[in-house]
Design a protein around this motif. Structure first.
Motif, PDB file in Angstrom:
ATOM      1  N   PHE A 170       0.916  -1.088   0.047  1.00 24.86           N
ATOM      2  CA  PHE A 170       0.140   0.166   0.180  1.00 24.86           C
ATOM      3  C   PHE A 170       0.950   1.197  -0.006  1.00 24.86           C
ATOM      4  O   PHE A 170       0.492   2.176  -0.911  1.00 24.86           O
ATOM      5  N   LEU A 171       1.995   1.230   0.766  1.00 31.25           N
ATOM      6  CA  LEU A 171       2.548   2.373   0.876  1.00 31.25           C
ATOM      7  C   LEU A 171       3.575   2.689  -0.327  1.00 31.25           C
ATOM      8  O   LEU A 171       3.636   3.778  -0.809  1.00 31.25           O
ATOM      9  N   THR A 172       3.937   1.398  -1.061  1.00 30.40           N
ATOM     10  CA  THR A 172       4.923   1.416  -1.940  1.00 30.40           C
ATOM     11  C   THR A 172       4.000   2.138  -3.208  1.00 30.40           C
ATOM     12  O   THR A 172       4.432   2.757  -4.113  1.00 30.40           O
ATOM     13  N   ARG A 173       2.610   1.707  -3.381  1.00 26.50           N
ATOM     14  CA  ARG A 173       1.832   2.066  -4.335  1.00 26.50           C
ATOM     15  C   ARG A 173       1.777   3.572  -4.521  1.00 26.50           C
ATOM     16  O   ARG A 173       1.677   4.105  -5.651  1.00 26.50           O
ATOM     17  N   TYR A 174       1.718   4.390  -3.352  1.00 27.15           N
ATOM     18  CA  TYR A 174       1.384   5.705  -3.333  1.00 27.15           C
ATOM     19  C   TYR A 174       2.607   6.466  -2.872  1.00 27.15           C
ATOM     20  O   TYR A 174       2.768   7.651  -2.634  1.00 27.15           O
ATOM     21  N   ALA A 175       3.842   5.827  -2.826  1.00 27.78           N
ATOM     22  CA  ALA A 175       5.115   6.167  -2.621  1.00 27.78           C
ATOM     23  C   ALA A 175       5.204   7.116  -1.303  1.00 27.78           C
ATOM     24  O   ALA A 175       5.947   8.127  -1.271  1.00 27.78           O
ATOM     25  N   VAL A 176       4.634   6.647  -0.447  1.00 30.87           N
ATOM     26  CA  VAL A 176       4.645   7.083   0.914  1.00 30.87           C
ATOM     27  C   VAL A 176       5.897   6.431   1.919  1.00 30.87           C
ATOM     28  O   VAL A 176       5.839   5.247   1.905  1.00 30.87           O
ATOM     29  N   PRO A 177       6.907   7.131   2.364  1.00 31.00           N
ATOM     30  CA  PRO A 177       8.006   6.317   3.189  1.00 31.00           C
ATOM     31  C   PRO A 177       7.379   5.941   4.357  1.00 31.00           C
ATOM     32  O   PRO A 177       6.771   6.620   5.183  1.00 31.00           O
ATOM     33  N   TYR A 178       7.896   4.524   4.454  1.00 28.03           N
ATOM     34  CA  TYR A 178       7.555   3.750   5.682  1.00 28.03           C
ATOM     35  C   TYR A 178       8.530   4.185   6.646  1.00 28.03           C
ATOM     36  O   TYR A 178       9.874   4.020   6.156  1.00 28.03           O
ATOM     37  N   VAL A 179       8.254   4.314   7.849  1.00 32.67           N
ATOM     38  CA  VAL A 179       9.357   4.593   8.886  1.00 32.67           C
ATOM     39  C   VAL A 179       9.637   3.312   9.639  1.00 32.67           C
ATOM     40  O   VAL A 179       8.939   2.721  10.442  1.00 32.67           O
ATOM     41  N   SER A 180      10.967   2.839   9.391  1.00 33.65           N
ATOM     42  CA  SER A 180      11.084   1.654  10.034  1.00 33.65           C
ATOM     43  C   SER A 180      11.655   1.983  11.569  1.00 33.65           C
ATOM     44  O   SER A 180      12.248   3.115  11.712  1.00 33.65           O
ATOM     45  N   VAL A 181      11.636   1.008  12.409  1.00 35.05           N
ATOM     46  CA  VAL A 181      11.826   1.322  13.679  1.00 35.05           C
ATOM     47  C   VAL A 181      12.688   0.218  14.471  1.00 35.05           C
ATOM     48  O   VAL A 181      12.584  -0.718  14.084  1.00 35.05           O
ATOM     49  N   ASP A 182      13.417   0.640  15.431  1.00 35.80           N
ATOM     50  CA  ASP A 182      14.093  -0.312  16.360  1.00 35.80           C
ATOM     51  C   ASP A 182      13.377   0.235  17.732  1.00 35.80           C
ATOM     52  O   ASP A 182      13.755   1.429  18.000  1.00 35.80           O
ATOM     53  N   MET A 183      12.738  -0.629  18.544  1.00 37.44           N
ATOM     54  CA  MET A 183      12.226  -0.201  19.634  1.00 37.44           C
ATOM     55  C   MET A 183      11.903  -1.634  20.399  1.00 37.44           C
ATOM     56  O   MET A 183      12.119  -2.761  20.055  1.00 37.44           O
ATOM     57  N   PRO A 184      11.389  -1.329  21.927  1.00 35.79           N
ATOM     58  CA  PRO A 184      10.838  -2.551  22.648  1.00 35.79           C
ATOM     59  C   PRO A 184      10.220  -3.127  21.986  1.00 35.79           C
ATOM     60  O   PRO A 184       9.026  -2.872  21.512  1.00 35.79           O
ATOM     61  N   GLN A 185      10.172  -4.547  22.276  1.00 31.68           N
ATOM     62  CA  GLN A 185       8.901  -5.489  21.731  1.00 31.68           C
ATOM     63  C   GLN A 185       8.203  -6.078  22.767  1.00 31.68           C
ATOM     64  O   GLN A 185       8.417  -6.066  23.895  1.00 31.68           O
TER      65      GLN A 185
END
Length: 294
Positions: free
Chosen positions: A187-202
């Motif tokens: 979905f994000l790729t189709r509309y060229a919206v950057p995804y924010v990758s995260v490193d965080m507590p799980q």
């Protein structure tokens, strides 16, 4: 591999100012931003989440930073569907909203919501026009689950902000669960919206797995640390985490791989307590450029 820019999610946090990261002769707001911009090529503005910025302040950001320096700006809380204090709204709009402790978009007349959007974006225009605004960060709340309505809201935000671009960070695990991950990234790729990758507590409802993915020519990574007090209401308990040398060395190749799929990659250290973010950002830059590291 595209360009990798590293920075932090704050340059004026009170616990940072209490350290010796800034030289003793760096005392004013202008001097601090100048000094920060001499050390890093990128910064994230967090204060705009709590209250919309004044255009004059945005002008200072533009004028006090060198050519090539860039900002990511966090979207105002009302625009990301977070609870918002009436006092954070523009003064002349407060009389047009309900008398409640916290407001949500559903509480506001459409014309007030439209006005907030317009004024927020207008204030940022000088930064955009100068080529120093890369993206508006839309960090959505824990209750923002995957679904048609929320996908439509992301596209609405994208439309309203154009020609400024947005990037999106999720805090509800449904978006990046194993069964939904492909759908979200497609979905994000189709509309060229950057995804924010995260490193965080799980292990929390708000936990997003550390999937580093590029969905446009801009990739964004935010490193939140691994505090064991993630559910605390104290932000310094949540983000007061200093990455170890081992952790940074494990992150560096993942970031390089991500940068191989994007023209530009932004890496923001959001472990904003004392000078943790600045120290980790400096060490990570060294690792990514091959200059050594911690």
């Amino acid at each position: 591999m595209g360009d990798i820019l590293v920075g932090t999610a704050s340059w004026t946090d009170k616990t940072l100012l209490a350290t010796d990261w800034y030289p003793s002769d760096v005392k004013t707001a202008e001097q601090r931003l100048n000094y920060y911009a001499s050390r890093f090529p990128l910064v994230e503005v967090d204060s705009t989440y709590y209250a919309p910025p004044a255009e004059r302040t945005v002008g200072y950001w533009r004028d006090r930073t060198p050519e090539g320096f860039t900002f990511n700006v966090k979207a105002f809380s009302l625009l990301t569907q977070h609870p918002t204090r009436p006092g954070a709204l523009y003064k002349d709009l407060r009389e047009k909203v309900p008398d409640k402790k916290n407001l949500y978009p559903r509480d506001l007349p459409d014309e007030v919501t439209d006005e907030v959007w317009q004024r927020f974006l207008d204030a940022l225009w000088p930064l955009h026009e100068a080529g120093k605004l890369t993206a508006l960060l839309f960090q959505f709340p824990q209750w923002f689950v995957i679904g048609k309505r929320n996908k439509e809201y992301i596209l609405e935000a994208r439309r309203r902000c154009d020609p400024m671009r947005i990037c999106v960070e999720f805090r509800n695990r449904t978006w990046m669960s194993e069964e939904n991950r492909g759908e979200t990234l497609d979905f994000l790729t189709r509309y060229a919206v950057p995804y924010v990758s995260v490193d965080m507590p799980q292990g929390h409802t708000s936990s997003i797995p550390p999937v580093f993915a590029a969905t446009s020519d801009l990739a964004v990574v935010r490193l939140h640390g691994h505090s064991d007090k993630w559910t605390s209401k104290n932000i310094y308990d949540r983000f007061g985490y200093l990455y170890s040398e081992k952790e940074l060395k494990e992150l560096a190749p993942k970031i390089r791989d991500l940068a191989g799929n994007a023209e530009t990659t932004h890496v923001l250290l959001n472990n904003c307590y004392q000078d943790y973010a600045q120290r980790n950002a400096t060490d990570l830059m060294s690792l990514l450029t091959g200059d050594g590291g911690p």
